[in-house]
Each structure stands twice: as C-alpha cells, then as structure tokens.
Design a protein around this motif. Structure first.
Motif, PDB file in Angstrom:
ATOM      1  N   LEU A   1      -3.842  50.820  38.159  1.00 50.32           N
ATOM      2  CA  LEU A   1      -2.703  51.179  37.307  1.00 50.32           C
ATOM      3  C   LEU A   1      -3.142  50.935  35.875  1.00 50.32           C
ATOM      4  O   LEU A   1      -3.545  49.811  35.525  1.00 50.32           O
ATOM      5  N   ALA A   2      -3.086  51.957  35.014  1.00 51.73           N
ATOM      6  CA  ALA A   2      -3.496  51.762  33.617  1.00 51.73           C
ATOM      7  C   ALA A   2      -2.573  50.743  32.960  1.00 51.73           C
ATOM      8  O   ALA A   2      -1.364  50.761  33.197  1.00 51.73           O
ATOM      9  N   PRO A   3      -3.156  49.869  32.141  1.00 56.29           N
ATOM     10  CA  PRO A   3      -2.288  49.008  31.350  1.00 56.29           C
ATOM     11  C   PRO A   3      -1.498  49.883  30.385  1.00 56.29           C
ATOM     12  O   PRO A   3      -2.066  50.775  29.765  1.00 56.29           O
ATOM     13  N   MET A   4      -0.194  49.655  30.284  1.00 59.83           N
ATOM     14  CA  MET A   4       0.626  50.481  29.385  1.00 59.83           C
ATOM     15  C   MET A   4       1.568  49.583  28.600  1.00 59.83           C
ATOM     16  O   MET A   4       2.573  49.103  29.132  1.00 59.83           O
TER      17      MET A   4
ATOM     18  N   GLN B   1      -8.345  55.135  37.074  1.00 58.54           N
ATOM     19  CA  GLN B   1      -7.250  54.431  36.393  1.00 58.54           C
ATOM     20  C   GLN B   1      -6.213  55.468  35.971  1.00 58.54           C
ATOM     21  O   GLN B   1      -6.518  56.382  35.214  1.00 58.54           O
ATOM     22  N   LEU B   2      -4.993  55.302  36.461  1.00 55.40           N
ATOM     23  CA  LEU B   2      -3.930  56.279  36.212  1.00 55.40           C
ATOM     24  C   LEU B   2      -2.810  55.637  35.399  1.00 55.40           C
ATOM     25  O   LEU B   2      -2.300  54.569  35.771  1.00 55.40           O
ATOM     26  N   GLY B   3      -2.434  56.286  34.306  1.00 58.38           N
ATOM     27  CA  GLY B   3      -1.337  55.801  33.490  1.00 58.38           C
ATOM     28  C   GLY B   3      -0.112  56.694  33.628  1.00 58.38           C
ATOM     29  O   GLY B   3       0.894  56.322  34.246  1.00 58.38           O
TER      30      GLY B   3
END
Ligand code: FMN
Length: 369
Positions: free
Chosen positions: A25-28, A245-247
């Motif tokens: 999970l991309a850090p957002m 990595q998906l945001g």
C-alpha cells in the motif's frame, strides 16, 4: 550483475519485509490511515502510513494506533526534501495572485505563509522516535538523510526503502545501503520523488524505470505508478520488480480519509484528467485537474513558493472554498490509471488483486504455449 528476476531473489524481498503477497500500500500523506494500513498488512501485503506531514509525537501516535490494529509488519514513510527556502517577496506575490479566489469564497488570504512541516533531513525528534518505536519498515521520499541516520535505523533492525525516479537516484540509494528501491514512474499519483525538484527530469515511465533498475542495480525493486489491478502487478513482476506499490487504487477504500468530493472524482461519472502541478504544494505532483492547477499553469502565474510553504496557501484556499461547498482547490492526488479505481474495502481489494494476479499469470502461461 545479479539475477533480480530469479524466484529466490523475489522471495527474499517478501521474506525481508515479512509479507506473503507482493503488494505494498503506497504511503499517502493525509489520505492514508492506520485502519487502511492495518487492513493491507492483515491481508498479507505491506500496509504503509505516511507521517511526513506530522511532527514526531503525532507520528508516534499513528504508529501506535497501527500497532494496535495489526501484529503484521507495516511501513512508515517520511519526506527527505531539502529544507524549504523562505522568500517573503515570492510568497506575497503568490498570495496576491490567489487573493481574488479567497475573496470569491468570502475569505482573505493568510497574512504570511509557514513551512507547515519539516523534512526528515533535519527532524531529529522524528529520527529519535523511530529508534524508540522501531517500526518494521521506514520508507524515504524525495531523497536520503545523512548516512549516520541510515546506518542507525538499520542497526536498530528497521528495513529501509527509498524512492527513485531515475537510475542515478537508484544508484545513490544502493550506495547508501538502503534495503530496497521504490521505482516511481511518471504515471504515479502524488508527489514525484525526484531528489532535486529543479533538476532535469527525464520523466521515465514505470515500464522503462522498473526494467532499468532491475537490470542495473543489485537491490530488490518495488514498482510504483499506474498499477491498479492484478494485471498491472503481473506486468511489473514480469519486468523484474519483486512487489508493486499501489496508491490511487486504495484511495476509494472506505478505510481511507478521502472526502466525498475526492471519492466522486475517482469513481463518479464526471472523471477529470490528471495533471502535474506545483501550484498546490510547491513541488511537482500528479492529481485531478481543478481551478488551482489551472491557476498554476496560467501564463501570468508567478512561481509558487518553495515546498511545502506553498501548501500552506493551498490548504487555506481549499478550506475557504470547501466551506462554500467547492472542491475546486483541493489536493486530489491521483495517478494516470485513476479511472480503474474501485471502492472496495481494502481486504477485499487485496484479495481481488491476488486473484487477478494469479489469473493473469495463468493467462500469460497459456499464451506462451
Ligand atoms: C493521495 C496520494 C498521496 C501520496 N502521498 C505520498 C507520501 O506521503 N509519501 C510517499 O512516499 N509517496 C506518496 N504518494 C506516492 C505513492 O507513494 C506512489 O508513488 C503512487 O501512489 C504510485 O502511483 P499510483 O497512485 O498510480 O498507484 C502519494 C500518492 C497519492 C495518490
């Protein structure tokens, strides 16, 4: 050159991170939550929380909230930009430029602009907090901190990831002893991780960048940018990445903190294109086009203040407009493949991504004969 696509090497990244599926999970910043991170980690991927916009104590609280929700590994992300350069004249010119838009929403611009968060380069309280809390993984965006900090974090048993947008940045990451590289292609939503925001940027796409880094560095590669489903994950694994990595794919999950307007921009019928802008934060980032991005692109626009000083103005203008029901000045970061977003609970989304990945691999095997 090492064989980065060999199954052993790939297993080693998952093993190193302590995860069972190659999904990060991309850090957002702002959009991500402990609940979202924990859901992805519980589903076998690596959940991330972004604390780059927080001070050390808020970040500590966020780490503890995440720990309370999962025993699985997760990643904590900070910004490593060069400290902001304040410039009162530039900031005033920018506020004057935005003033009619504040007025349109019954507000006045702030008297001055602040650097609303500090960089991990100089934030020693954040560094000490990491050594105390020992999150399993820490990821770095926009550059690298001093070598002593990198060495101390690793000595504390923390795995380190850093983003690269070019082979040159990847080589610096490799030389610094970081554990894996996040290869961020031009398709990605959010801020472009270039070390020098004013340097030449070739704008490499995920396909070219991942393949270059898989072939020309010895570190495991995590691909980021435009990956929304299992086919996208399969594509980057085929290129030699060991995880994706998906945001943007996770913004419409109920666990994110995206507001209704952001969710509508992602999954509603009136989708807008994404665009790069500096007008919102002072650094190049990709998000849905709106009035603020248009203001930044106008021929008569003065230069936006330095990152993250410009964000202070952008957030104030957005708050004023939001109070009157407008989302036209919002930071709605999103990647190029945003139209593929799904609004599923994160655990369900990860389960679907895994199923799609397996299905794609089977389809490719059949095609290959
Ligand atoms: C809403 C949003 C916020 C983001 N915030 C951060 C952040 O705080 N730190 C970071 O390293 N990357 C951040 N990114 C970039 C992601 O790490 C990643 O590169 C990007 O999401 C990948 O592209 P995709 O959005 O097409 O999946 C953000 C991206 C989005 C969409």
């Amino acid at each position: 050159m090492h064989t980065s696509t060999s199954p052993d090497h790939r297993r080693s990244l998952l093993q190193m991170l302590g995860i069972s599926t190659p999904i990060v999970l991309a850090p957002m910043a702002v959009v991500g939550t402990p609940a979202l991170a924990a859901a992805v980690s519980e589903a076998g991927g690596l959940g991330s929380i972004a604390v780059g916009h927080m001070d050390a104590e808020a970040a500590r609280k966020t780490i503890r909230e995440t720990r309370a929700l999962t025993n699985k590994p997760f990643n904590v992300n900070v910004f490593c930009h060069v400290p902001a350069r304040a410039d009162a004249r530039r900031e005033q010119a920018w506020l004057d430029y935005l003033a009619p838009h504040f007025a349109e929403h019954g507000a006045t611009p702030p008297a001055g602009l602040r650097e609303i968060y500090s960089t991990f380069m100089t934030d020693d309280a954040m560094f000490r907090m990491f050594l105390e809390e020992k999150p399993p993984v820490v990821s770095l965006h926009f550059g690298l901190p001093a070598q002593e900090k990198i060495d101390a974090l690793r000595a504390a048993g923390i795995k380190l990831l850093a983003s690269a947008t070019s082979l040159q940045e990847a080589r610096a990451i490799e030389a610094a002893g970081i554990d894996a590289i996040v290869a961020q292609g031009i398709e990605a939503g959010g801020h472009r991780g270039c070390f020098d925001p004013d340097g030449d940027d070739e704008g490499l796409g995920t396909l070219a960048l991942v393949r270059l880094l898989a072939r020309h560095t010895s570190l495991p590669v995590i691909a980021a940018g435009g990956i929304m489903d299992g086919a996208g994950i399969a594509a980057v694994l085929a290129l030699g990445a060991q995880a994706a990595q998906l945001g943007t794919a996770f913004i419409a999950c109920p666990e994110s903190s995206a507001d209704a307007a952001y969710r509508a921009a992602l999954t509603g019928p009136n989708r807008r294109p994404t665009t790069f802008t500096r007008a919102i934060s002072g650094r190049t980032a990709r998000g849905f086009a709106n009035r603020l991005t248009a203001l930044g692109a106008a021929a008569d626009a003065p230069p936006a203040p330095d990152y993250p000083i410009a964000y202070d103005a952008g957030k104030a203008l957005h708050a004023a407009a939001k109070a009157t029901g407008s989302a036209e000045y919002a930071a709605q970061w999103a990647g190029q493949a945003a139209p593929l977003a799904r609004s599923l609970p994160a655990a369900e989304l990860v389960a679907q991504l895994k199923a799609e990945l397996a299905e794609t691999v089977g389809r490719l095997a059949a095609l290959a004969g």
